[in-house]
Write a protein that holds these residues in place. Structure first.
Motif, mmCIF file in Angstrom:
data_model
loop_
_atom_site.group_PDB
_atom_site.id
_atom_site.type_symbol
_atom_site.label_atom_id
_atom_site.label_comp_id
_atom_site.label_asym_id
_atom_site.label_seq_id
_atom_site.Cartn_x
_atom_site.Cartn_y
_atom_site.Cartn_z
ATOM 1 N N LEU A 2 -47.372 -29.365 90.833
ATOM 2 C CA LEU A 2 -46.204 -28.545 90.533
ATOM 3 C C LEU A 2 -45.979 -27.485 91.611
ATOM 4 N N ASP B 21 -37.956 -20.195 91.193
ATOM 5 C CA ASP B 21 -39.275 -20.192 91.823
ATOM 6 C C ASP B 21 -40.278 -19.398 90.979
ATOM 7 N N THR C 83 -41.323 -21.419 87.987
ATOM 8 C CA THR C 83 -42.289 -22.450 88.369
ATOM 9 C C THR C 83 -43.685 -21.851 88.516
ATOM 10 N N SER D 1 -42.685 -27.181 93.915
ATOM 11 C CA SER D 1 -41.959 -25.921 93.972
ATOM 12 C C SER D 1 -41.703 -25.508 95.414
ATOM 13 N N THR E 183 -37.973 -25.061 97.070
ATOM 14 C CA THR E 183 -37.547 -23.820 97.704
ATOM 15 C C THR E 183 -37.108 -24.073 99.135
#
Length: 122
Positions: free
Chosen positions: A73, A44, A47, A77, A81
């Motif tokens: 993006l 994470d 990203t 992400s 998650t």
């Protein structure tokens, strides 16, 4: 489209350098672990660093269309998650999970209070 940014001569290269250094440190955490949750947080964080790099590149080149890629993006992400959270929930507590205060066993010299009676509390 040409934009002039005050301090862009030294601020943008410094920002890109700090982003690269941060990415290298996060990669170390991704490789070393030790738990799966640490690796998910590292992915994470990578990203988010990529989103910041895209935004800085859009600022440096003056192309606002790159910001759309950064937003996409960021959304991907978030979905990734959320998928990892569901994966961890389905697996239950694995061998590398942390024991919470509800799960720990009392020591030999500790007294354990009985849970309150729900009927009596009403």
């Amino acid at each position: 489209m040409s934009t002039i940014i005050a301090g862009a001569v030294w601020v943008l290269p410094l920002s890109f350098t700090l982003l690269a250094l941060s990415a290298a440190l996060v990669l170390v955490r991704l490789i070393r672990g030790p738990r799966a949750a640490d690796r998910v947080v590292a992915i994470d964080a990578l990203t988010m660093l990529a989103i910041a790099a895209i935004a800085l590149f859009a600022l440096a080149t003056g192309q606002p269309m790159l910001l759309d890629a950064a937003v996409v993006l960021a959304l991907m992400s978030f979905l990734g998650t959320a998928a990892f959270i569901l994966l961890f929930r389905r697996r239950g507590r694995g061998p590398d999970e942390v024991v919470t205060w509800n799960d720990r066993k009392p020591a030999a010299d500790e007294t354990v209070a009985a849970p309150p009676d729900r009927e009596r509390m009403r």
